[in-house]
Scaffold this active site. Structure first.
Site, PDB file in Angstrom:
ATOM      1  N   ASN A 193       8.950  -7.432   2.069  1.00  0.00           N
ATOM      2  CA  ASN A 193       8.166  -8.134   1.037  1.00  0.00           C
ATOM      3  C   ASN A 193       8.266  -9.655   1.229  1.00  0.00           C
ATOM      4  O   ASN A 193       7.269 -10.380   1.108  1.00  0.00           O
ATOM      5  CB  ASN A 193       8.677  -7.795  -0.365  1.00  0.00           C
ATOM      6  CG  ASN A 193       8.475  -6.328  -0.740  1.00  0.00           C
ATOM      7  OD1 ASN A 193       7.712  -5.627  -0.097  1.00  0.00           O
ATOM      8  ND2 ASN A 193       9.159  -5.877  -1.775  1.00  0.00           N
ATOM      9  N   THR A 234      16.365 -18.133 -10.687  1.00  0.00           N
ATOM     10  CA  THR A 234      15.139 -17.695 -11.360  1.00  0.00           C
ATOM     11  C   THR A 234      15.540 -16.926 -12.618  1.00  0.00           C
ATOM     12  O   THR A 234      16.539 -16.205 -12.621  1.00  0.00           O
ATOM     13  CB  THR A 234      14.277 -16.805 -10.440  1.00  0.00           C
ATOM     14  OG1 THR A 234      15.042 -15.649 -10.065  1.00  0.00           O
ATOM     15  CG2 THR A 234      13.835 -17.534  -9.186  1.00  0.00           C
ATOM     16  N   ASP A 282       3.566  -5.322 -13.473  1.00  0.00           N
ATOM     17  CA  ASP A 282       4.599  -4.707 -12.622  1.00  0.00           C
ATOM     18  C   ASP A 282       5.441  -5.834 -12.018  1.00  0.00           C
ATOM     19  O   ASP A 282       4.911  -6.667 -11.276  1.00  0.00           O
ATOM     20  CB  ASP A 282       3.895  -3.876 -11.529  1.00  0.00           C
ATOM     21  CG  ASP A 282       4.869  -3.199 -10.565  1.00  0.00           C
ATOM     22  OD1 ASP A 282       6.090  -3.365 -10.739  1.00  0.00           O
ATOM     23  OD2 ASP A 282       4.389  -2.520  -9.643  1.00  0.00           O
ATOM     24  N   ASP A 338      10.969 -11.371  -4.596  1.00  0.00           N
ATOM     25  CA  ASP A 338      10.668 -11.495  -3.156  1.00  0.00           C
ATOM     26  C   ASP A 338       9.528 -12.484  -2.943  1.00  0.00           C
ATOM     27  O   ASP A 338       9.542 -13.284  -2.004  1.00  0.00           O
ATOM     28  CB  ASP A 338      10.257 -10.134  -2.580  1.00  0.00           C
ATOM     29  CG  ASP A 338      11.356  -9.094  -2.733  1.00  0.00           C
ATOM     30  OD1 ASP A 338      12.536  -9.480  -2.752  1.00  0.00           O
ATOM     31  OD2 ASP A 338      11.026  -7.898  -2.854  1.00  0.00           O
ATOM     32  N   LYS A 374      -0.157  -7.644 -10.951  1.00  0.00           N
ATOM     33  CA  LYS A 374      -0.737  -6.523 -10.190  1.00  0.00           C
ATOM     34  C   LYS A 374       0.331  -5.474  -9.907  1.00  0.00           C
ATOM     35  O   LYS A 374       1.519  -5.808  -9.809  1.00  0.00           O
ATOM     36  CB  LYS A 374      -1.273  -7.020  -8.846  1.00  0.00           C
ATOM     37  CG  LYS A 374      -2.508  -7.857  -8.968  1.00  0.00           C
ATOM     38  CD  LYS A 374      -3.059  -8.156  -7.586  1.00  0.00           C
ATOM     39  CE  LYS A 374      -4.310  -9.011  -7.688  1.00  0.00           C
ATOM     40  NZ  LYS A 374      -4.578  -9.716  -6.463  1.00  0.00           N
ATOM     41  N   SER A 416       0.708  -6.817  -3.883  1.00  0.00           N
ATOM     42  CA  SER A 416       0.582  -7.636  -5.098  1.00  0.00           C
ATOM     43  C   SER A 416       0.961  -9.103  -4.852  1.00  0.00           C
ATOM     44  O   SER A 416       0.857  -9.932  -5.745  1.00  0.00           O
ATOM     45  CB  SER A 416       1.468  -7.061  -6.210  1.00  0.00           C
ATOM     46  OG  SER A 416       2.835  -7.261  -5.896  1.00  0.00           O
TER      47      SER A 416
END
Ligand code: RIB
Length: 289
Positions: free
Chosen positions: A41, A202, A228, A234, A267, A273
């Protein structure tokens, strides 16, 4: 050049109205298969943000492995150093409910990433190239990679997810550390020194705080419709590293990554996404970032 050393998974995702209780069988609302894995990812996030990226990792000799490599190639990731090994490709069983996820992992081929693969993958790496790691491959290989990268005077970046007990050696070899709230708490609990050149925390809807030398700044999260959260972290770190490699501007790179992660959660899925650079730039213009 950015090298991502890490996991490649296929995600088997079930969306449900709520998480099942222990011993309960619940009918899900929707099932889908995604290309995922924290390493893969992050490599896709780098590629979609316009930087050159090579993935170093392993898949099994199965259909999932072939699909995983195909996806990476389609998104612009160099897969020269993705090895095929016996056994199954990494699998993540993901449950989505209540705007959150729960993930159960079978490491499969990811656990067979070895020193030879890293040596071959980083053979052409030059000083100031970047290596980006997570913790879905053996910890001994993470340490080995960081040591080799430092010998080559590369910039090292670690996203310690999923969090496990870490040694100070690993953190001492890390230039950029990016953690979420849970990972931060674990580092504090483990009494590890986290004074590295760039420390990024984060905090989901609370935004992101960055510590750089004696400076610190905070950027608020964007208010978006969360569908989602898979791969949001990532997306953040991959987008940050790509933008930082291009600009060397920490604050601009953080704002860009913050916007990229916000778009990702609107998304379903993992690699599909992750937004492109154009998507992020447009979103930032609309939101006056
Ligand atoms: O960070 C999200 C990823 O974690 C998923 O794609 C899944 O594969 C797990 O590794």
């Amino acid at each position: 050049m950015i090298y991502v050393v890490g996991s490649i998974n296929v995600d088997l995702v079930m969306k449900t109205s709520r998480m099942p209780s222990q011993g309960e069988t619940l009918t899900g609302e929707r099932f889908f298969i995604n290309q995922g894995g924290k390493g893969a990812n992050q490599a896709v996030a780098v590629a979609k943000s316009g930087s050159k990226v090579a993935m170093i990792g392993a898949v099994g000799e199965d259909d999932f492995g072939r699909e995983a490599i195909r996806s990476l190639i389609d998104f612009g990731v160099d897969t020269t150093y993705v090895c095929k090994v016996s056994g199954n490709t990494g699998i993540a069983s993901i449950w989505l409910a209540d705007q959150d996820n729960r993930i159960l992992l079978d490491g499969g081929a990811n656990l067979k990433v070895n020193e030879t693969m890293i040596q071959k993958g980083l053979a052409l790496a030059k000083p100031n190239d970047v290596v980006l790691l997570q913790l879905e491959i053996p910890l001994t290989i993470v340490l080995y990679t960081l040591k080799l990268a430092k010998e080559k005077q590369m910039m090292t970046c670690l996203n310690p997810a999923p969090m496990i007990n870490l040694s100070q050696d690993i953190l001492n070899l890390t230039d950029i550390l990016c953690v979420n709230e849970t990972e931060y708490e674990s580092l504090v609990h483990q009494k590890l020194d986290i004074h590295m050149p760039i420390f990024i925390q984060t905090m989901g809807s609370q935004g992101v705080t960055v510590f750089h030398q004696k400076h610190q700044f905070h950027i608020d999260a964007h208010l978006v419709n969360v569908i989602d959260t898979t791969a949001a972290g990532d997306t953040f770190i991959g987008a940050f590293i790509a933008r930082y490699e291009q600009s060397k501007d920490i604050q601009a790179s953080t704002a860009y990554a913050n916007a990229a992660a916000a778009l990702c959660v609107t998304k379903y899925g993992a690699q599909q996404s992750i937004p492109t650079k154009q998507d992020v730039v447009t979103f930032m213009e609309v939101n006056h970032d």
